[in-house]
Design an enzyme around this catalytic site. Structure first.
Site, PDB file in Angstrom:
ATOM      1  N   MET A 107       0.854  -1.192   0.000  1.00 32.25           N
ATOM      2  CA  MET A 107       0.000   0.000   0.000  1.00 32.25           C
ATOM      3  C   MET A 107       0.890   1.242   0.000  1.00 32.25           C
ATOM      4  SD  MET A 107      -3.077   1.449   0.434  1.00 32.25           S
ATOM      5  CE  MET A 107      -3.733   3.030   1.019  1.00 32.25           C
ATOM      6  N   VAL A 138       4.493  -1.050   3.251  1.00 32.56           N
ATOM      7  CA  VAL A 138       4.149   0.330   2.924  1.00 32.56           C
ATOM      8  C   VAL A 138       5.144   0.803   1.870  1.00 32.56           C
ATOM      9  CG1 VAL A 138       3.824   2.671   3.768  1.00 32.56           C
ATOM     10  CG2 VAL A 138       3.263   0.726   5.239  1.00 32.56           C
ATOM     11  N   LYS A 139       4.624   1.302   0.762  1.00 35.46           N
ATOM     12  CA  LYS A 139       5.478   1.724  -0.349  1.00 35.46           C
ATOM     13  C   LYS A 139       5.941   3.168  -0.137  1.00 35.46           C
ATOM     14  CE  LYS A 139       4.457   0.337  -4.583  1.00 35.46           C
ATOM     15  NZ  LYS A 139       3.674   0.095  -5.828  1.00 35.46           N
ATOM     16  N   ILE A 140       7.252   3.373  -0.201  1.00 35.67           N
ATOM     17  CA  ILE A 140       7.866   4.689  -0.056  1.00 35.67           C
ATOM     18  C   ILE A 140       8.784   4.902  -1.254  1.00 35.67           C
ATOM     19  CG2 ILE A 140       9.422   6.120   1.325  1.00 35.67           C
ATOM     20  CD1 ILE A 140       8.491   4.599   3.792  1.00 35.67           C
TER      21      ILE A 140
END
Length: 363
Positions: A107, A138-140
């Site tokens: 996400m 978590v996509k960064i």
């Protein structure tokens, strides 16, 4: 043996670069898992925008959340997490059997935070807590601010999918951030097993240079960049620094090949998937590419561990006037801008649907 299964035999995970409520409802995702060896998936704002625009599957959820007072990012986050929790639960047996190596979903944090490291860290913590699933990344983005955020997010114990990496240098910066975060956890006496993947985008390289290089170089740059990056990946995990972390219980930040759908209609649909078959990596692909691989893919072996002809091919591109470092920076910047555009379009679509559906459903 199916080509999708052959990838696993080589040592590569196969993830789907898509998610829709329809594929969860009608059993398509479960079929991909059982029949096509799909062991994870990725998402982004564009995927959700297209899914929400194309069907009415999200209308009831949007209406209900709008009536409950949610709007904008808060509404979207919960809407998306409803899907991602369901997908994560379907992959949970794979996650547990692989001891956290596989079986993940992803996400994205808001692309508007791309230049805000502190805001990104807080958003990542909040998304992971709200998701309440251990197998959600978590996509960064691997921008300058993103790199700082990745170290802090890993140190905080939140699993991270580093996105928007385009070159060996981008990958190494992301890997360095991951290592620093894990080293700090070891020093603090914290569990070093915080998972991460580093997503290197492939096909956009070839689309970017298609009109400026000889035909003999078409669809070769992305593969050369990937091969060079894979060499760096292997060298890092053969280093004394990594050996010390592994001895402390740390696990590899896996290399993930992204954007592996072919953009050139004249190229073989499975070009990148076949070229990027490599042990200890992940390939995330759109449904169209997954079906092409299943129907006529030819997995002939693993990517050369020494990079093969990557350096020679890159030298040819340099002679053709391609500045790889400058192009990598441009592609990352364009990618970040494209995600911002998709995000804003998504927020507007949700606002419009909330206005249209909320009062009607409440009546």
């Amino acid at each position: 043996m199916k080509p999708t299964r052959l990838l696993h035999e080589i040592g590569q995970s196969l993830w789907l670069d898509n998610i829709t409520r329809e594929m969860l409802d009608d059993g398509t995702l479960q079929r991909y898992i059982t029949e096509l060896s799909v062991t994870g998936l990725t998402s982004n704002p564009t995927i959700f925008d297209e899914a929400i625009a194309r069907t009415a599957a999200y209308d009831a959820g949007i209406a209900q959340k709008a009536r409950a007072g949610l709007a904008g990012e808060a509404l979207f986050t919960e809407l998306a997490l409803e899907d991602l929790r369901r997908a994560a639960d379907q992959f949970r047996p794979i996650f547990e059997a692989s001891r956290g190596e596989d079986g993940w979903v992803s996400m994205e944090v808001s692309p508007l935070l791309a230049d805000d490291a502190a805001g990104t860290v807080e958003a990542a913590k909040a998304i992971h807590a709200q998701a309440a699933r251990p197998n959600l990344f978590v996509k960064i983005p691997g921008t300058a601010a993103g790199i700082a955020a990745i170290e802090e997010t890993i140190y905080a114990g939140v699993p991270v999918n580093v996105t928007l990496l385009f070159s060996r240098e981008h990958y190494l910066a992301a890997a360095e951030a991951y290592l620093r975060g894990i080293e700090r956890r070891v020093a603090a006496g914290l569990d070093p097993q915080v998972r991460s993947v580093a997503s290197v985008f492939v096909s956009r390289w070839d689309r970017a240079v298609a009109d400026g290089v000889p035909a003999a170089l078409h669809n070769r740059l992305g593969i050369a960049i990937g091969r060079r990056t894979y060499v760096a990946y292997r060298e890092l995990h053969a280093s004394a620094r990594w050996a010390a972390l592994a001895a402390a219980g740390a696990r590899q930040q896996r290399l993930l090949w992204a954007s592996t759908g072919v953009k050139d209609p004249n190229a073989r649909a499975t070009l990148y998937v076949e070229a990027f078959a490599a042990p200890d990596t992940i390939d995330t692909m759109p449904e169209k590419t997954l079906h092409a691989l299943t129907e006529h893919g030819e997995i002939k072996g693993a990517m050369p561990a020494d990079g093969g002809d990557a350096d020679a091919v890159l030298a040819e591109f340099a002679q053709a006037g391609v500045d790889v470092e400058a192009l990598a920076a441009r592609l990352q910047g364009e990618g970040a801008q494209a995600f911002v555009k998709s995000w804003r379009q998504l927020m507007q679509r949700i606002a419009d649907k909330s206005a249209d559906l909320g009062p009607q459903r409440a009546a």
